[in-house]
Each structure stands twice: as C-alpha cells, then as structure tokens.
Design a protein around this motif. Structure first.
Motif, mmCIF file in Angstrom:
data_model
loop_
_atom_site.group_PDB
_atom_site.id
_atom_site.type_symbol
_atom_site.label_atom_id
_atom_site.label_comp_id
_atom_site.label_asym_id
_atom_site.label_seq_id
_atom_site.Cartn_x
_atom_site.Cartn_y
_atom_site.Cartn_z
ATOM 1 N N LEU A 41 -0.755 -14.932 -13.925
ATOM 2 C CA LEU A 41 0.546 -14.269 -14.018
ATOM 3 C C LEU A 41 1.437 -14.617 -12.834
ATOM 4 C CD1 LEU A 41 -0.498 -10.728 -15.323
ATOM 5 C CD2 LEU A 41 0.654 -12.538 -16.593
ATOM 6 N N THR A 54 5.658 -7.079 -16.271
ATOM 7 C CA THR A 54 5.055 -7.800 -17.392
ATOM 8 C C THR A 54 3.627 -7.343 -17.635
ATOM 9 O OG1 THR A 54 6.443 -9.716 -16.899
ATOM 10 C CG2 THR A 54 4.491 -10.096 -18.257
ATOM 11 N N TYR A 55 2.875 -7.143 -16.560
ATOM 12 C CA TYR A 55 1.493 -6.681 -16.733
ATOM 13 C C TYR A 55 1.456 -5.273 -17.316
ATOM 14 C CZ TYR A 55 -3.023 -4.706 -15.558
ATOM 15 O OH TYR A 55 -4.229 -4.054 -15.621
ATOM 16 N N CYS A 56 2.302 -4.387 -16.815
ATOM 17 C CA CYS A 56 2.319 -3.020 -17.336
ATOM 18 C C CYS A 56 2.749 -2.986 -18.804
ATOM 19 C CB CYS A 56 3.237 -2.145 -16.492
ATOM 20 S SG CYS A 56 2.669 -1.911 -14.789
ATOM 21 N N GLY A 57 3.626 -3.906 -19.201
ATOM 22 C CA GLY A 57 4.023 -3.961 -20.604
ATOM 23 C C GLY A 57 2.922 -4.497 -21.499
ATOM 24 N N ARG A 58 2.160 -5.474 -20.999
ATOM 25 C CA ARG A 58 1.066 -6.024 -21.795
ATOM 26 C C ARG A 58 -0.122 -5.075 -21.883
ATOM 27 N NH1 ARG A 58 0.433 -12.328 -19.755
ATOM 28 N NH2 ARG A 58 2.493 -13.074 -20.433
ATOM 29 N N GLU A 59 -0.399 -4.354 -20.817
ATOM 30 C CA GLU A 59 -1.577 -3.490 -20.756
ATOM 31 C C GLU A 59 -1.139 -2.043 -20.582
ATOM 32 O OE1 GLU A 59 -4.476 -4.553 -21.344
ATOM 33 O OE2 GLU A 59 -4.182 -6.722 -21.166
ATOM 34 N N ARG A 83 -3.834 -0.175 -18.922
ATOM 35 C CA ARG A 83 -4.143 -0.705 -17.591
ATOM 36 C C ARG A 83 -5.562 -1.283 -17.522
ATOM 37 N NH1 ARG A 83 0.531 0.612 -17.857
ATOM 38 N NH2 ARG A 83 1.746 1.610 -16.202
ATOM 39 N N HIS A 134 -7.007 -3.419 -14.167
ATOM 40 C CA HIS A 134 -5.927 -3.194 -13.202
ATOM 41 C C HIS A 134 -6.383 -3.426 -11.766
ATOM 42 C CE1 HIS A 134 -8.066 0.673 -13.484
ATOM 43 N NE2 HIS A 134 -7.711 0.855 -12.246
#
Length: 408
Positions: A69, A89-94, A97, A100
């Motif tokens: 990422l 972007t990570y919070c939107g994909r997961e 979490r 994490h």
C-alpha cells in the motif's frame, strides 16, 4: 440394578473428562514446542492474527500486502496528504480492521519516507486504525492479565516512536487511547509518562536545534560549530561557499564549502603564540546534531611549557587549586590520607574550529590563509596537518591523510 446402571454413567463422565484433559494437554504441548495457536480477535475479523504463527506458517504475505500500500506511491508524491490517503484506503478496504497490527507497523516504518514522522495529527490518524471499544477490558481479571497484549504493545510502539522524534501527544491522542484500550491500559500509562517528562526536558538543552534543520549546508555548519565549541556568541565566518565549474578539459570540479568559528579569547591566544612553535590542524572529528553528522577540524598549538604556566596569572575564583571553601572531616584519623586522584592531561590551546566535507589539506588551506591575514604572528609559524581518515573513507576503502601529511 441401581448400581449397575450408575457405573456406566460415571464411566462415561470420566471418559469425557479425560478426553477434555487430553485435548488441553495437546494444546499446552503445542505451546511449549513453539507451535502457538493464533486465536482470533474481534478486531481481526475472525481470522488469525498475522504476527502469531500457527504451526510453521509465517505471516509474510500479510506484511507484504501492508507494505504494498505504501510502496505503490511514487516518490514525488510522498507527503502528508498522500500518507493519510493510504490510511483512509486501508480503512475503506477493511471495515473490520483485519491485519491492522501489521499495517500499523508498516506505517511506522514508512513515516520517515513520507516526511510525517514529526506530525502529531498523523499519529492520531494512525491510532484510529485500531477498532474502537474492542480491546477495553470488561472486568478486573482481564485488566490484570494484560488484555489483548499484542494490540497494546503495538500502540506502545506508536507512542515510543513519537517519543523518539520529540512529538508531544495531544488531548486527542488520550481520547483515542481511552476509547481503544481503556483507562488503566499500558498505552494510556505510557501516554501519561510522556506528558510528565516531556515538559521537563523540552528546554533543558542549552543549545537547542532549530526544527526543522536548515537545508543550507553552510548555515547548518555554523550551528554545528557553535554547539561543538560551546559558545553561541562566537563569530562564524564563511571562508568559501560550494561551487561547481568546468575546467579546461571539460571536467566538472566541485569546490566544497568552508566554515570556521573563533572566539575573541582564541584570537588573543593565537596572537600570543610564539612564531617558533608550530600549530597543528587535527581531525576530522564527528559531531551529531539530531540525525545529521558533520566533521570538523581543530587548530591547536603545543602544550604550554612550565615557564609559560608559571608566568600565567591564576584567578583564585576560577581555579580548582584555590578553593573558596574548605571542609574538614574531624572524625577521620590523622594517619588516613584520602586524596582524590586527578589525571592531569596537558593539552595545547585551541585557536579555532573549521568545518569542511573534504578532509584534505588543499581544502583547508583557505582557512589557514584567512587566519594568517588577521593574525600576523601566524605568518611565521609552520602549520602541520595531522589528518586521519574519516569513517566514510574507511568504509569505502579510500586512502586518507596520515599524521604529518604536509605543511604550509
């Protein structure tokens, strides 16, 4: 009949209990042998935590996904806004979490590359990656047995990196830690210790460094020389600025910068120096100013002889040999002698400091020439260069200048 029917029932109970005991024994044996079982947590979305291995399986794939990422961002665009966009972007994909912890560790490693290692708002945004109200202990037993230790250790690592870069946590940091781990957790206690000690050591340095450090090497060299000499009021002189030109053969020649520093007392000592005695240029010596290491050179003379030391007037208020207060221990015996052992190291006077990235006599010659113009006694003094190899030259295998390399 009653006893006949009771015995099989008791036997079945004992068999089930022994089966449970054997299952617990196998789990314990797996832990002892190093094959720990990764229990799922509510913040991991029902999957195994990537940092703990199950059997012989590793978590390299999850770490590489977190690294990808950040690696996908091109270097010209690596800034604060891009870093926060990666977090989003990570919070939107997961939304649950997953993985994490590995993502936060990867973000901590990539922060210096994005230039956000001193931004408290970015650290707060990174703490928001943790799921809220999941790791809060519900009773005193969970609080006593270190509830969710890997997640708490990860948050402590975030606070330790803030401490290493001198970032003071804000009130928002405390609110996030309270929502994630609770009041008596290890990250909250780490936050309290940082707030206790940071204000006490913020202004303890008598020579504070500007934040951020200047990009100009000449300005940075002046700050470093003032710190090395220990006199902020000393005069900094720029003898030469960095230049590049093309010679007759078409080759590019780079002329390094040359910055020196000298106090009024050092000018007086250089004026009183005997022309018959030589002066020495020693170095290079390394000095650290934050993450930057620079090398400097020292212009010094021979140690003073006994006749010079006897002729020098000693101020009783500035000498340790004439104390202003004397204390006597009356309980000691007259035969006991307990004198402190002081190692007397005789060194010559220091006439000035200089910084140059090139440890060559030809690079330092403008410094000596300028000092000869302002100090006539130096014109008749021989100058000997005692230059050693710099650490970078030792690593590269370059040939440095030995002791007594040359003279002027």
């Amino acid at each position: 009949m009653f006893y006949v029917r009771l015995i099989p029932a008791v036997a079945r109970c004992d068999k089930a209990a022994s089966r449970r005991r054997s299952r617990l024994w196998f789990v314990g044996a797996g832990i002892v042998q190093g094959k720990t079982r990764a229990f799922s947590t509510p913040g991991d979305g029902g999957k195994d935590s990537p940092g703990v291995t199950r059997g012989d399986e590793g978590a390299g794939g999850d770490v590489s996904l977190a690294e990808d990422l950040f690696e996908g961002v091109s270097f010209p665009r690596r800034d604060k806004e891009t870093f926060q966009r990666v977090l989003g972007t990570y919070c939107g994909r997961e939304p649950r979490r997953r993985n994490h912890i590995d993502f936060i560790y990867a973000a901590l490693r990539k922060m210096p590359q994005f230039g956000v290692e001193r931004e408290v708002s970015v650290y707060n945004r990174l703490l928001e990656v943790f799921p809220k109200e999941v790791f809060v202990p519900r009773n005193f037993i969970q609080r006593m047995f270190n509830h969710f230790p890997r997640q708490q250790e990860c948050a402590v690592q975030v606070l330790e990196q803030m401490e290493a870069y001198g970032v003071l946590p804000s009130v928002e940091t405390k609110v996030l830690l309270m929502e994630i781990f609770g009041n008596k957790s290890h990250p909250v206690r780490k936050y309290q210790r940082i707030l206790y000690w940071f204000p006490r050591f913020t202004h303890a340095n008598p020579f504070p460094l500007p934040r951020p450090l200047p990009a100009d090497p000449v300005e940075l060299a002046g700050i470093v020389l003032q710190r090395a000499l220990g006199c902020p009021s000393a005069q900094v002189t720029v003898y030469q600025r960095p230049q590049e030109f093309v010679d007759e053969n078409g080759q590019k020649i780079h002329v390094p910068h040359l910055v020196g520093i000298q106090t009024d007392e050092q000018k007086t000592l250089l004026g009183l120096h005997q022309p018959a005695g030589p002066v020495f240029v020693d170095g290079p010596f390394n000095v650290w100013s934050g993450p930057v290491s620079l090398q400097y050179f020292v212009l010094r003379g021979d140690p003073l002889g006994p006749e010079s030391q006897a002729a020098r007037k000693v101020d009783p208020e500035r000498s340790l040999y004439y104390p202003l207060e004397m204390t006597f221990d009356l309980e000691r015996d007259l035969g006991e002698v307990n004198e402190p052992e002081v190692e007397k190291v005789v060194e010559g006077p220091i006439f000035g400091l200089c910084h140059s990235p090139s440890p060559l006599p030809s690079s330092l010659s403008p410094w000596i020439s300028s000092l000869r113009e302002s100090n006539r006694s130096l014109e008749r003094c021989p100058v000997l260069f005692r230059l050693s190899r710099a650490p970078s030259e030792l690593a590269a295998g370059a040939v440095g200048q030995g002791e007594g390399t040359g003279g002027q």
